[in-house]
Design a protein around this motif. Sequence first.
Motif: not given
Length: 170
Positions: A7-11, A80-85, A90-91
Amino acid sequence: MTVANEPLWYVVHTHPREEFKALSHLRRQNYQVYLPRYAKMIHHARKSERVIRPFFPRYLFVRLDLAINGWRAIRSTVGVNDIVCFGEQPAPLPAGVIDALQGQESEGLIEVADKNAIKPGDNVVVLNGPFARQIGLCISVSDHERVAILLDLLGRKVRVLMNTDVVTAA
């Protein structure tokens, strides 16, 4: 033989001042979430209050394995507004970013260096209020919230006591 993705971390980008609400709702959905926080002193109405604030306003982090976890539900989570992609996906954050942030924590809060550490003998500038733009000499600091300074007013030295957030080193 296939190797499982780690698993990785996303913003995650939140609505204004809804970081804690988004954190709660994402945890309820069983996501691993991290919201870095710091303590800040707020001065108002002759009293001081310690408040906890997000270190990155409007952002928090979620740990996901995109091959296993659905991430689109994050977008419709309360707060939540969005996940940064970047593009359609997702980035991910670079490795070690979250570990570095967590390494700066003490008792669950990131230690914030006092950028305005004023000590007796320092020249200071008053930032606002009736003495704005006046240059003075710091003569004492009490519990890092109040500072006594000497100002040249009407040809004489006057001792003035004020909050440290109203002055900065000259």
